[in-house]
Design a protein around this motif. Structure first.
Motif, mmCIF file in Angstrom:
data_model
loop_
_atom_site.group_PDB
_atom_site.id
_atom_site.type_symbol
_atom_site.label_atom_id
_atom_site.label_comp_id
_atom_site.label_asym_id
_atom_site.label_seq_id
_atom_site.Cartn_x
_atom_site.Cartn_y
_atom_site.Cartn_z
ATOM 1 N N GLY A 1 0.836 -1.195 0.000
ATOM 2 C CA GLY A 1 0.000 0.000 0.000
ATOM 3 C C GLY A 1 0.867 1.240 0.000
ATOM 4 N N LEU A 2 0.352 2.320 -0.549
ATOM 5 C CA LEU A 2 1.058 3.604 -0.580
ATOM 6 C C LEU A 2 0.106 4.707 -0.172
ATOM 7 N N HIS A 3 0.438 5.394 0.913
ATOM 8 C CA HIS A 3 -0.342 6.568 1.313
ATOM 9 C C HIS A 3 0.176 7.763 0.523
ATOM 10 N N TYR A 4 -0.627 8.230 -0.422
ATOM 11 C CA TYR A 4 -0.164 9.219 -1.395
ATOM 12 C C TYR A 4 -1.263 10.245 -1.633
ATOM 13 N N GLU A 5 -0.911 11.516 -1.443
ATOM 14 C CA GLU A 5 -1.848 12.622 -1.653
ATOM 15 C C GLU A 5 -3.152 12.423 -0.873
ATOM 16 N N GLN B 1 -3.533 3.984 -1.198
ATOM 17 C CA GLN B 1 -3.692 3.149 -2.384
ATOM 18 C C GLN B 1 -3.282 1.722 -2.017
ATOM 19 N N LEU B 2 -4.208 0.782 -2.153
ATOM 20 C CA LEU B 2 -3.980 -0.586 -1.698
ATOM 21 C C LEU B 2 -4.103 -1.574 -2.849
ATOM 22 N N GLU B 3 -3.142 -2.487 -2.917
ATOM 23 C CA GLU B 3 -3.200 -3.527 -3.929
ATOM 24 C C GLU B 3 -4.356 -4.490 -3.654
ATOM 25 N N VAL C 1 -8.557 -5.905 6.424
ATOM 26 C CA VAL C 1 -7.522 -4.889 6.656
ATOM 27 C C VAL C 1 -7.962 -3.556 6.041
ATOM 28 N N VAL C 2 -8.521 -3.599 4.847
ATOM 29 C CA VAL C 2 -9.022 -2.373 4.213
ATOM 30 C C VAL C 2 -10.085 -1.728 5.088
ATOM 31 N N THR C 3 -11.026 -2.525 5.571
ATOM 32 C CA THR C 3 -12.100 -2.007 6.425
ATOM 33 C C THR C 3 -11.543 -1.431 7.723
ATOM 34 N N GLY C 4 -10.566 -2.119 8.312
ATOM 35 C CA GLY C 4 -9.963 -1.631 9.548
ATOM 36 C C GLY C 4 -9.250 -0.309 9.366
ATOM 37 N N GLY D 1 -9.795 6.091 9.968
ATOM 38 C CA GLY D 1 -9.721 7.364 9.268
ATOM 39 C C GLY D 1 -9.031 7.392 7.930
ATOM 40 N N HIS D 2 -8.509 6.257 7.469
ATOM 41 C CA HIS D 2 -7.833 6.242 6.168
ATOM 42 C C HIS D 2 -8.843 6.251 5.029
ATOM 43 N N LYS D 3 -8.643 7.136 4.077
ATOM 44 C CA LYS D 3 -9.361 7.038 2.812
ATOM 45 C C LYS D 3 -8.594 6.035 1.957
ATOM 46 N N THR D 4 -9.278 5.041 1.428
ATOM 47 C CA THR D 4 -8.590 3.997 0.670
ATOM 48 C C THR D 4 -9.102 3.943 -0.761
ATOM 49 N N THR D 5 -8.272 3.414 -1.629
ATOM 50 C CA THR D 5 -8.666 3.202 -3.020
ATOM 51 C C THR D 5 -7.899 2.005 -3.566
ATOM 52 N N SER D 6 -8.437 1.370 -4.591
ATOM 53 C CA SER D 6 -7.737 0.285 -5.263
ATOM 54 C C SER D 6 -6.894 0.861 -6.399
ATOM 55 N N LEU D 7 -6.134 0.023 -7.042
ATOM 56 C CA LEU D 7 -5.183 0.457 -8.061
ATOM 57 C C LEU D 7 -5.445 -0.246 -9.388
ATOM 58 N N VAL D 8 -5.152 0.446 -10.488
ATOM 59 C CA VAL D 8 -5.227 -0.198 -11.803
ATOM 60 C C VAL D 8 -4.062 -1.170 -11.961
ATOM 61 N N GLY D 9 -2.868 -0.697 -11.706
ATOM 62 C CA GLY D 9 -1.671 -1.533 -11.769
ATOM 63 C C GLY D 9 -1.098 -1.723 -10.382
ATOM 64 N N PRO D 10 -0.284 -2.752 -10.174
ATOM 65 C CA PRO D 10 0.327 -2.985 -8.860
ATOM 66 C C PRO D 10 1.358 -1.916 -8.537
ATOM 67 N N LEU D 11 1.780 -1.904 -7.289
ATOM 68 C CA LEU D 11 2.754 -0.914 -6.832
ATOM 69 C C LEU D 11 4.174 -1.390 -7.115
ATOM 70 N N GLY D 12 4.729 -0.834 -8.177
ATOM 71 C CA GLY D 12 6.136 -1.014 -8.472
ATOM 72 C C GLY D 12 6.557 -2.432 -8.769
ATOM 73 N N GLY D 13 7.788 -2.694 -8.477
ATOM 74 C CA GLY D 13 8.406 -4.000 -8.629
ATOM 75 C C GLY D 13 9.585 -4.013 -7.671
ATOM 76 N N GLY D 14 10.352 -5.070 -7.642
ATOM 77 C CA GLY D 14 11.485 -5.076 -6.729
ATOM 78 C C GLY D 14 12.422 -6.234 -6.989
#
Length: 528
Positions: A463-467, A471-473, A480-483, A488-501
Motif C-alpha cells: 500500500g502507498l499513502h499518497y496525496e 492506495q492498496l493492492e 484490513v481495508v475495512t480496519g 480514518g484512512h481514505k482507501t482506493t484500489s489500483l489499476v496496476g500494482p505498486l512497483g516491482g522489486g
C-alpha cells in the motif's frame, strides 16, 4: 519455507554470481557478461542498456541513473548520481512570466539533460572490466533485429496509449500500426540501434556532443524547449559518499540528495521506535504504522530536500534519531496524525537491477525515464525517448526544489544496500515512483521483523499513502481495508500494482547468494 501447494516463486540460489532484473532477457545478458569475465558493474550496465530497448515504458538512454557499488562486498561504498540538470536558461522567473506554475509533464520543459550514459561510462571506469563497446551489443541487437514484447510491458503500453497518441514522434516510433504493442509483438527500432552503435564506438561523447546531442536539442527546441548543446556538453556524473542509518542489526545505505533515499532512511528511523513484531505482517496496525511513517517522511522531504549543489540540505540533522520526535510521539493506533497532505509533482516508473559477481563485487543500480514512457517525446532522427524528470521541479521561488539553471530535480529513484559490520548483506531496490521509499522499507522490515526470505518479502501485498489516500493492492485483505477505513484512512484500489522489486541476500558463511524478483514485473533472478 513457502507452501508449495500455492502459486508463488521460489528463491533463486547460486554460488558464483547472481542478478535480478525486471525482464528475463536483461537478467540473462548480465549473467552472460559475468560468465565472460565481467564484473557486477559490467553486468548491470549490459542489463540496463538492454532494458532501455525492451522495457521502453520504464527506462531508456534518454533517462537518468543512480548506483551504489562496493568492491568485493567490503569497505568503502561509492554512490553515483547520474541525474541530469535543468537547462541553464530554465529560470523560475521565465516560467512565471508566462503564467506557467508547474512543469507540464509532456512538454520539452519536463526534459532535463539525460544522465544515464555518462553515469554508465563513469561506473565502468571505476568498477568495470569491459567497455560500452562490448556491453551495448545485446541492446543493439534487440533494437536492430527486434525484441518480443513481454506481458507487463504490453500492459503499460496499453494503459499509456492516449499519452502516446499525443506525443512527439511517438506514433512513428512507439505505436506500430497506430496501436499499442501487445504481448508477443516483435518491435524493431533501427534508429535507436544506430544511436547505440555510436555510443558503443565513441562513448559518452557520442551522446553529449555531435549528431545525437544535436538531434535531441533540435527536437526539444522545436517544441519550445530551452536546451542548448552547451547544456549537454557540460553534463557530468557526481561521485559521492552514501548516507545511512541503522535498523535492527543492519546498516542501510542510500545515495544522498537530490535522490530521495533520505526519505526511506527517515521512515526506518521512525519505525525503529515501534515493535512491528507485535502485529501480523498483513494487519491494520502494520499498514497504519507504515502509512504514518511515510506521511511524516514524505512531508519532511518536500519541506527540506532539493539539489544540495544549490540549496542547503542538513542531512545529518534529518537523520538524527530524534529529528521527527514531535510527530512520532503523536502517532496513535486509533487515528491518523493531523498532517498536511503532500502532493509531490510526479509519480513515475523505473527499472532496478541488483548484481553480485563471483568476487562479491556488489552493484545496486537503477535507471529511469521518470513517468511511464517519459515525456512522450522521441528525438526526431535517433529515436531516443526522453525522460520527463524535470517535471519533478516546483516552480515556487524559495522552495528547495524550485527549478533553476543547471539544477537537478528532487528525484524518486533510489538504489539501496544493506550491510552488517561493513560487509554487504543485501543490495536491493523497489521500483514504483513515489512508492520507492515505502517499498524499500516494507521489503526490509518484511525480512528483519517478520523473517521472510527475499522472495516472500517482495511478494507481500503493498500500500502507498499518497496525496491523502491509501492506495492498496488487490492482495490486501478486505478486513484490513475495512480496519484502515475505521481509523480514518481514505482507501482506493489500483489499476496496476505498486512497483516491482529485486534483492540478493549474501550468505558469507555458506558462500551462497539468494535472489528474488517481483512477480509484478516480467523479470527474474538468475545465478550460476
Amino acid at each position: 519455507m513457502r507452501n508449495f501447494h500455492f502459486a508463488g516463486r521460489s528463491t533463486v540460489h547460486a554460488q558464483n554470481a547472481m542478478v535480478a532484473t525486471s525482464h528475463p532477457q536483461a537478467a540473462l545478458a548480465a549473467i552472460e557478461v559475468m560468465r565472460a569475465g565481467g564484473t557486477a558493474a559490467d553486468g548491470a550496465v549490459a542489463a540496463s542498456a538492454l532494458l532501455a530497448v525492451i522495457e521502453p515504458q520504464s527506462t531508456g538512454i534518454g533517462g537518468d541513473c543512480f548506483a551504489l557499488l562496493q568492491p568485493k562486498g567490503e569497505g568503502r561504498i561509492t554512490a553515483y548520481n547520474g541525474s541530469g540538470r535543468a537547462p541553464m536558461a530554465a529560470d523560475a522567473a521565465w516560467y512565471l512570466e508566462r503564467n506557467i506554475h508547474s512543469v507540464p509533464l509532456t512538454s520539452a520543459h519536463a526534459v532535463s539533460v539525460p544522465g544515464a550514459i555518462d553515469a554508465w561510462e563513469t561506473i565502468l571506469r571505476d568498477h568495470g572490466r569491459l567497455g560500452l563497446d562490448r556491453l551495448l551489443q545485446p541492446a543493439i541487437r534487440a533494437a536492430e533485429e527486434g525484441y518480443v514484447v513481454a506481458p507487463r510491458v504490453a500492459f503499460d503500453w496499453k494503459n499509456q496509449f492516449e499519452k502516446l497518441k499525443g506525443g512527439v514522434n511517438t506514433e512513428r516510433y512507439l505505436l506500430p500500426r497506430g496501436k499499442p504493442a501487445i504481448a508477443g509483438d516483435v518491435i524493431r527500432q533501427p534508429e535507436l540501434a544506430l544511436a547505440l552503435r555510436a555510443i558503443a564506438k565513441y562513448g559518452r561523447d557520442a551522446f553529449y556532443r555531435g549528431p545525437v546531442a544535436e538531434d535531441i536539442v533540435e527536437t526539444l527546441r522545436g517544441i519550445g524547449g530551452l536546451h542548448t548543446l552547451d547544456d549537454f556538453a557540460a553534463h557530468s556524473t557526481e561521485t559521492t559518499t552514501p548516507i545511512g542509518t541503522t535498523y535492527k542489526d543492519l546498516d542501510v545505505w542510500q545515495c544522498p540528495p537530490n535522490g530521495p533515499g533520505i526519505t526511506m532512511l527517515l521512515m526506518l528511523n521512525i519505525l525503529s521506535r515501534f515493535d512491528l513484531t507485535k502485529f501480523s505482517p498483513v494487519s491494520v496496525e502494520r499498514f497504519h504504522l507504515e502509512a504514518e511513517a511515510a506521511r511524516i517522511a514524505y512531508m519532511i522531504r518536500e519541506q527540506h530536500i532539493g539539489d544540495p549543489a544549490q540549496v542547503k540540505v542538513d542531512v545529518e540533522a534529518i537523520l538524527a534519531k530524534e529529528f521527527a520526535d514531535e510527530y512520532i510521539s503523536k502517532i496513535s493506533m486509533e487515528r491518523l496524525l493531523d498532517l498536511p497532505d503532500v502532493a509531490p509533482p510526479m509519480h513515475p516508473s523505473t527499472i532496478y537491477i541488483t548484481v553480485v559477481d563471483r568476487d562479491r563485487n556488489v552493484c545496486s543500480f537503477i535507471n529511469s525515464i521518470a513517468h511511464s514512457f517519459g515525456s512522450a517525446i522521441v528525438s526526431n532522427k535517433t529515436g531516443i525517448l526522453l525522460q520527463n524528470r524535470a517535471g519533478g521541479f516546483r516552480i515556487q521561488p524559495g522552495h528547495p526544489n524550485c527549478i533553476a539553471p543547471g539544477k537537478r530535480p528532487l528525484h524518486t529513484i533510489i538504489p539501496a544496500l544493506a550491510t552488517r559490520r561493513g560487509r554487504a548483506i543485501m543490495p536491493f531496490g523497489v521500483m514504483g515512483g513515489q512508492y520507492q521509499p515505502t517499498g524499500q522499507t516494507r521489503v526490509l522490515t518484511n525480512i528483519l521483523d517478520y523473517g521472510l526470505d527475499v522472495q516472500e518479502a517482495i511478494d507481500m501485498p503493498r500500500g502507498l499513502h499518497y496525496e491523502g489516500v491509501y492506495q492498496l493492492e488487490d492482495g490486501v485483505p478486505t478486513d484490513v481495508v475495512t480496519g484502515l477505513q475505521k481509523i480514518g484512512h481514505k482507501t482506493t484500489s489500483l489499476v496496476g500494482p505498486l512497483g516491482g522489486g529485486q534483492a540478493i541476500w549474501i550468505d558469507w558463511d555458506k558462500g551462497t547468494l539468494t535472489g528474488g524478483s517481483d512477480p509484478r514485473k516480467d523479470g527474474c533472478a538468475l545465478g550460476y
